[in-house]
Design a protein around this motif. Structure first.
Motif, mmCIF file in Angstrom:
data_model
loop_
_atom_site.group_PDB
_atom_site.id
_atom_site.type_symbol
_atom_site.label_atom_id
_atom_site.label_comp_id
_atom_site.label_asym_id
_atom_site.label_seq_id
_atom_site.Cartn_x
_atom_site.Cartn_y
_atom_site.Cartn_z
ATOM 1 N N ASN A 98 -1.558 -9.054 15.350
ATOM 2 C CA ASN A 98 -2.340 -8.068 14.603
ATOM 3 C C ASN A 98 -1.419 -7.297 13.663
ATOM 4 O O ASN A 98 -0.314 -6.920 14.043
ATOM 5 N N GLY A 99 -1.890 -7.112 12.447
ATOM 6 C CA GLY A 99 -1.096 -6.352 11.479
ATOM 7 C C GLY A 99 -0.086 -7.197 10.726
ATOM 8 O O GLY A 99 0.675 -6.690 9.901
ATOM 9 N N TYR A 124 0.892 -1.165 0.000
ATOM 10 C CA TYR A 124 0.000 0.000 0.000
ATOM 11 C C TYR A 124 0.925 1.209 0.000
ATOM 12 O O TYR A 124 1.573 1.477 1.010
ATOM 13 N N LYS A 173 -2.399 -11.288 7.728
ATOM 14 C CA LYS A 173 -3.271 -12.455 7.535
ATOM 15 C C LYS A 173 -4.513 -12.095 6.707
ATOM 16 O O LYS A 173 -4.842 -12.763 5.737
ATOM 17 N N THR A 174 -5.200 -11.028 7.122
ATOM 18 C CA THR A 174 -6.430 -10.652 6.418
ATOM 19 C C THR A 174 -6.115 -10.268 4.976
ATOM 20 O O THR A 174 -6.845 -10.647 4.051
ATOM 21 N N THR A 175 -5.033 -9.532 4.792
ATOM 22 C CA THR A 175 -4.659 -9.126 3.431
ATOM 23 C C THR A 175 -4.406 -10.371 2.576
ATOM 24 O O THR A 175 -4.836 -10.434 1.412
ATOM 25 N N ALA A 210 2.474 -4.731 3.213
ATOM 26 C CA ALA A 210 1.630 -5.468 4.159
ATOM 27 C C ALA A 210 1.922 -6.968 4.083
ATOM 28 O O ALA A 210 1.892 -7.670 5.092
HETATM 29 P P1 ADP Z 1 -3.831 -8.986 10.207
HETATM 30 O O1 ADP Z 1 -5.053 -9.561 9.575
HETATM 31 O O2 ADP Z 1 -2.721 -9.985 10.335
HETATM 32 O O3 ADP Z 1 -4.124 -8.297 11.512
HETATM 33 P P2 ADP Z 1 -3.867 -7.129 7.987
HETATM 34 O O4 ADP Z 1 -3.676 -7.958 6.786
HETATM 35 O O5 ADP Z 1 -5.248 -6.650 8.299
HETATM 36 O O6 ADP Z 1 -3.228 -7.867 9.251
HETATM 37 O O7 ADP Z 1 -2.959 -5.826 7.872
HETATM 38 C C1 ADP Z 1 -1.566 -5.886 7.576
HETATM 39 C C2 ADP Z 1 -1.045 -4.469 7.540
HETATM 40 O O8 ADP Z 1 -1.497 -3.825 6.356
HETATM 41 C C3 ADP Z 1 -1.484 -3.600 8.707
HETATM 42 O O9 ADP Z 1 -0.400 -2.787 9.110
HETATM 43 C C4 ADP Z 1 -2.600 -2.775 8.113
HETATM 44 O O10 ADP Z 1 -2.700 -1.527 8.766
HETATM 45 C C5 ADP Z 1 -2.143 -2.619 6.669
HETATM 46 N N1 ADP Z 1 -3.277 -2.442 5.750
HETATM 47 C C6 ADP Z 1 -4.293 -3.325 5.560
HETATM 48 N N2 ADP Z 1 -5.163 -2.844 4.638
HETATM 49 C C7 ADP Z 1 -4.672 -1.625 4.257
HETATM 50 C C8 ADP Z 1 -5.113 -0.625 3.322
HETATM 51 N N3 ADP Z 1 -6.226 -0.782 2.597
HETATM 52 N N4 ADP Z 1 -4.341 0.475 3.185
HETATM 53 C C9 ADP Z 1 -3.205 0.640 3.891
HETATM 54 N N5 ADP Z 1 -2.741 -0.255 4.784
HETATM 55 C C10 ADP Z 1 -3.459 -1.378 4.966
#
Ligand code: ADP
Length: 247
Positions: free
Chosen positions: A40-41, A15, A44-46, A20
């Motif tokens: 967290n962060g 991003y 995983k979700t990404t 990420a």
């Molecule tokens: P997890 O699910 O492991 O908690 P995420 O995949 O949600 O982690 O996020 C990984 C990192 O990417 C985090 O630092 C988050 O803030 C960042 N991030 C996620 N989505 C976005 C986005 N759309 N724009 C900018 N940063 C993002």
């Protein structure tokens, strides 16, 4: 040798200048349950969102049954399903109606039978005709997991599938999920913050930290490698470890 159902290679999501997910590679074989863990962060979700094609990778490849996900999106998505805490089902429908809608979206034949069998499998009988919006978070979670099975998926992405459940219900759900997966021979990517659950369900664990894979092995081998019996302690250690730059 069992074939790879999912193969992720050098997957990266940036991003702007923030990375990420940073060049991760891993596989899920048929019948395997792989837990994706990390603080967290960690990314995983990404990662899950890229597997669901909700987020486009910056680079890298995702192959499912040997086919490139970006090129065969529709075909491959029809063989997948997911549940996630943020995926809400329509509040004004009943579970029976909601499951029927999702079954139809996936083109399930005999969808009425499928819905009835899911209602039985997931003990949703008493809730089946109430409005989804009136169900507790745990009940909605159970319904969300039932929804993930409407199309008998070959690849299932389960993001914290027992998060809102009390321990006995969580245990029942885990057993049911594993039973259905064994029947279908599919593969699962499972996230959870419950390390006992992770140990019970996982054939392998992929540990992510700050977008990179820190470990990818069986729970037993990970415990051996870190000289620790307690997966939670290993989790804390990995989350604290400074990242080494590749040499
Ligand atoms: P997890 O699910 O492991 O908690 P995420 O995949 O949600 O982690 O996020 C990984 C990192 O990417 C985090 O630092 C988050 O803030 C960042 N991030 C996620 N989505 C976005 C986005 N759309 N724009 C900018 N940063 C993002």
């Amino acid at each position: 040798m069992t074939a790879a159902l999912l193969r992720v290679r050098n997957l990266t999501k940036r991003y702007n200048s923030f990375t990420a997910v940073d060049g991760i590679s891993f596989e899920i074989k048929e019948g395997e349950v792989v837990s994706l863990l990390g603080p967290n962060g960690a990314g995983k979700t990404t990662t899950i969102q890229m597997l669901l094609t909700l987020v486009s990778p910056t680079s890298g490849e995702i192959e499912i049954f040997g086919k490139n996900l970006a090129e065969h999106r529709e075909e491959l998505l029809s063989m997948m399903n997911f549940t996630a805490p943020y995926s809400l089902l329509p509040y004004n429908l009943t579970p029976r109606e909601g499951l029927a809608v999702f079954s139809m979206l996936y083109g399930v034949r005999n969808y009425k039978e499928r819905v009835s069998s899911l209602i039985d499998e997931f003990n949703l009988g008493e809730l089946a005709d109430k409005k989804i919006g009136k169900l507790s978070s745990g009940e909605q979670m159970r319904l969300g997991v039932a929804k993930a099975f409407v199309n008998n998926p070959k690849l299932l992405l389960l993001d914290e599938p027992t998060a809102s459940l009390d321990p006995p219900t969580a245990r029942q759900r885990r057993a049911k999920i594993l039973e259905l997966i064994q029947k279908s021979g599919g593969g699962v990517l499972w996230t959870s913050h419950n390390m006992r659950e992770v140990e019970t369900v996982s054939d392998r664990i992929v540990f992510l930290s700050r977008g990179r894979i820190m470990a990818d092995d069986t729970p037993q081998n990970i415990k051996k490698r870190f000289g620790q019996e307690d997966l939670e302690e290993i989790f804390i250690t990995i989350a604290r470890e400074p990242l080494r730059e590749p040499s």
